[in-house]
Design a protein around this motif. Structure first.
Motif, PDB file in Angstrom:
ATOM      1  N   ARG A   5       0.851  -1.181   0.000  1.00  0.00           N
ATOM      2  CA  ARG A   5       0.000   0.000   0.000  1.00  0.00           C
ATOM      3  C   ARG A   5       0.894   1.241   0.000  1.00  0.00           C
ATOM      4  N   ILE A   6       0.337   2.350  -0.464  1.00  0.00           N
ATOM      5  CA  ILE A   6       1.073   3.615  -0.493  1.00  0.00           C
ATOM      6  C   ILE A   6       0.318   4.641   0.347  1.00  0.00           C
ATOM      7  N   GLY A   7       1.069   5.446   1.083  1.00  0.00           N
ATOM      8  CA  GLY A   7       0.476   6.524   1.864  1.00  0.00           C
ATOM      9  C   GLY A   7       1.207   7.827   1.613  1.00  0.00           C
ATOM     10  N   HIS A   8       0.496   8.938   1.788  1.00  0.00           N
ATOM     11  CA  HIS A   8       1.079  10.272   1.638  1.00  0.00           C
ATOM     12  C   HIS A   8       0.848  11.047   2.930  1.00  0.00           C
ATOM     13  N   GLY A   9       1.837  11.822   3.333  1.00  0.00           N
ATOM     14  CA  GLY A   9       1.699  12.671   4.510  1.00  0.00           C
ATOM     15  C   GLY A   9       2.225  14.058   4.233  1.00  0.00           C
ATOM     16  N   PHE A  10       1.704  15.024   4.972  1.00  0.00           N
ATOM     17  CA  PHE A  10       2.126  16.413   4.842  1.00  0.00           C
ATOM     18  C   PHE A  10       2.110  17.040   6.219  1.00  0.00           C
ATOM     19  N   ASP A  11       3.093  17.906   6.491  1.00  0.00           N
ATOM     20  CA  ASP A  11       3.094  18.673   7.726  1.00  0.00           C
ATOM     21  C   ASP A  11       3.724  20.029   7.463  1.00  0.00           C
ATOM     22  N   VAL A  12       3.294  21.015   8.220  1.00  0.00           N
ATOM     23  CA  VAL A  12       3.838  22.370   8.113  1.00  0.00           C
ATOM     24  C   VAL A  12       3.823  22.994   9.495  1.00  0.00           C
ATOM     25  N   HIS A  13       4.847  23.771   9.794  1.00  0.00           N
ATOM     26  CA  HIS A  13       4.890  24.535  11.038  1.00  0.00           C
ATOM     27  C   HIS A  13       5.430  25.929  10.744  1.00  0.00           C
ATOM     28  N   ALA A  14       4.841  26.911  11.407  1.00  0.00           N
ATOM     29  CA  ALA A  14       5.329  28.285  11.318  1.00  0.00           C
ATOM     30  C   ALA A  14       6.594  28.407  12.164  1.00  0.00           C
ATOM     31  N   PHE A  15       7.488  29.274  11.712  1.00  0.00           N
ATOM     32  CA  PHE A  15       8.673  29.569  12.508  1.00  0.00           C
ATOM     33  C   PHE A  15       8.283  30.426  13.702  1.00  0.00           C
ATOM     34  N   ARG A  32      15.850  30.214  14.154  1.00  0.00           N
ATOM     35  CA  ARG A  32      14.436  30.166  14.524  1.00  0.00           C
ATOM     36  C   ARG A  32      14.109  28.773  15.042  1.00  0.00           C
ATOM     37  N   GLY A  33      12.993  28.658  15.723  1.00  0.00           N
ATOM     38  CA  GLY A  33      12.402  27.383  16.083  1.00  0.00           C
ATOM     39  C   GLY A  33      11.073  27.290  15.358  1.00  0.00           C
ATOM     40  N   VAL A  34      10.217  26.382  15.782  1.00  0.00           N
ATOM     41  CA  VAL A  34       8.877  26.294  15.197  1.00  0.00           C
ATOM     42  C   VAL A  34       7.830  26.380  16.291  1.00  0.00           C
ATOM     43  N   LEU A  35       6.654  26.819  15.895  1.00  0.00           N
ATOM     44  CA  LEU A  35       5.510  26.827  16.792  1.00  0.00           C
ATOM     45  C   LEU A  35       4.856  25.462  16.688  1.00  0.00           C
ATOM     46  N   ALA A  36       4.922  24.698  17.763  1.00  0.00           N
ATOM     47  CA  ALA A  36       4.392  23.332  17.740  1.00  0.00           C
ATOM     48  C   ALA A  36       4.152  22.853  19.151  1.00  0.00           C
ATOM     49  N   HIS A  37       3.293  21.870  19.287  1.00  0.00           N
ATOM     50  CA  HIS A  37       3.031  21.278  20.598  1.00  0.00           C
ATOM     51  C   HIS A  37       4.142  20.302  20.975  1.00  0.00           C
ATOM     52  N   SER A  38       4.556  19.477  20.019  1.00  0.00           N
ATOM     53  CA  SER A  38       5.672  18.550  20.241  1.00  0.00           C
ATOM     54  C   SER A  38       6.955  19.257  19.822  1.00  0.00           C
ATOM     55  N   ASP A  39       7.961  18.490  19.385  1.00  0.00           N
ATOM     56  CA  ASP A  39       9.199  19.132  18.923  1.00  0.00           C
ATOM     57  C   ASP A  39       9.068  19.738  17.525  1.00  0.00           C
ATOM     58  N   GLY A  40       7.911  19.544  16.872  1.00  0.00           N
ATOM     59  CA  GLY A  40       7.643  20.193  15.590  1.00  0.00           C
ATOM     60  C   GLY A  40       8.437  19.660  14.413  1.00  0.00           C
ATOM     61  N   ASP A  41       8.836  18.405  14.460  1.00  0.00           N
ATOM     62  CA  ASP A  41       9.648  17.802  13.401  1.00  0.00           C
ATOM     63  C   ASP A  41       8.770  17.492  12.191  1.00  0.00           C
ATOM     64  N   VAL A  42       8.742  18.414  11.210  1.00  0.00           N
ATOM     65  CA  VAL A  42       7.865  18.259  10.047  1.00  0.00           C
ATOM     66  C   VAL A  42       8.200  17.012   9.237  1.00  0.00           C
ATOM     67  N   VAL A  43       9.467  16.624   9.200  1.00  0.00           N
ATOM     68  CA  VAL A  43       9.873  15.435   8.441  1.00  0.00           C
ATOM     69  C   VAL A  43       9.220  14.190   9.033  1.00  0.00           C
ATOM     70  N   LEU A  44       9.368  14.006  10.339  1.00  0.00           N
ATOM     71  CA  LEU A  44       8.817  12.809  10.976  1.00  0.00           C
ATOM     72  C   LEU A  44       7.300  12.853  11.056  1.00  0.00           C
ATOM     73  N   HIS A  45       6.727  14.034  11.225  1.00  0.00           N
ATOM     74  CA  HIS A  45       5.264  14.129  11.260  1.00  0.00           C
ATOM     75  C   HIS A  45       4.662  13.754   9.907  1.00  0.00           C
ATOM     76  N   ALA A  46       5.251  14.240   8.834  1.00  0.00           N
ATOM     77  CA  ALA A  46       4.755  13.882   7.500  1.00  0.00           C
ATOM     78  C   ALA A  46       4.922  12.386   7.252  1.00  0.00           C
ATOM     79  N   LEU A  47       6.049  11.824   7.670  1.00  0.00           N
ATOM     80  CA  LEU A  47       6.279  10.395   7.481  1.00  0.00           C
ATOM     81  C   LEU A  47       5.289   9.571   8.300  1.00  0.00           C
TER      82      LEU A  47
END
Length: 160
Positions: A5-15, A32-47
């Motif tokens: 199966r194939i899946g797609h993910g997307f994530d974005v965070h403001a600086f 800069r950092g990111v505005l996020a509840h967790s560590d804001g890792d867009v790579v891992l969140h999208a994955l």
């Protein structure tokens, strides 16, 4: 039943305020950092979203809701390992993952191999099954204006 199966993910965070970003589990020095509840890792969140989507298990917000204080500042590698365990419990594993980071800066290339290595380690797959690349939006949109960072991920899951 399909063997893949194939899946797609997307994530974005403001600086926001900060002196680093977490990208693919790697601490990347930045002004800069990111505005996020967790560590804001867009790579891992999208994955994680790509993995969950491929297995029809919802999205990252369902499993790690930002309204839950236990995820405040959480290490997204724990999210990745949890998503991997969910897949494996259902007889799936990640076959490969392809991730594109969208930003004007920081430069992703110098950190891509380290990201690949950590992701492969956490998923128990070969490093050559993980692709990390980057693009800009040529100054267009929020990422082009330097307001934030985004990532797209596609992953193939296969029967374990």
């Amino acid at each position: 039943m399909s063997a893949m199966r194939i899946g797609h993910g997307f994530d974005v965070h403001a600086f926001g305020d900060g002196e680093h970003l977490m990208l693919g589990g790697v601490r990347v020095g930045f002004d800069r950092g990111v505005l996020a509840h967790s560590d804001g890792d867009v790579v891992l969140h999208a994955l994680c979203d790509a993995m969950l989507g491929a297995a029809a298990l919802g999205d990252i917000g369902r499993h790690f809701p930002p309204s839950d204080p236990q995820w405040k500042g959480a290490d997204s590698r724990a999210f990745l390992r949890h998503c991997d365990a969910l897949l494996r419990a259902r007889g799936w594993r990640v076959g490969n993952a392809d991730i594109t980071v969208v930003c004007e800066r920081p430069k992703i290339g110098p950190h891509a191999d380290a990201m690949r290595g950590l992701i492969a380690l956490d998923l128990g797959i070969d490093g050559d099954a993980v692709s990390i690349k980057a693009t800009t939006t040529e100054g267009l949109g929020a990422t082009g204006r330097g307001e934030g960072i985004a990532a797209h991920a596609v992953c193939l899951i296969v029967r374990a």
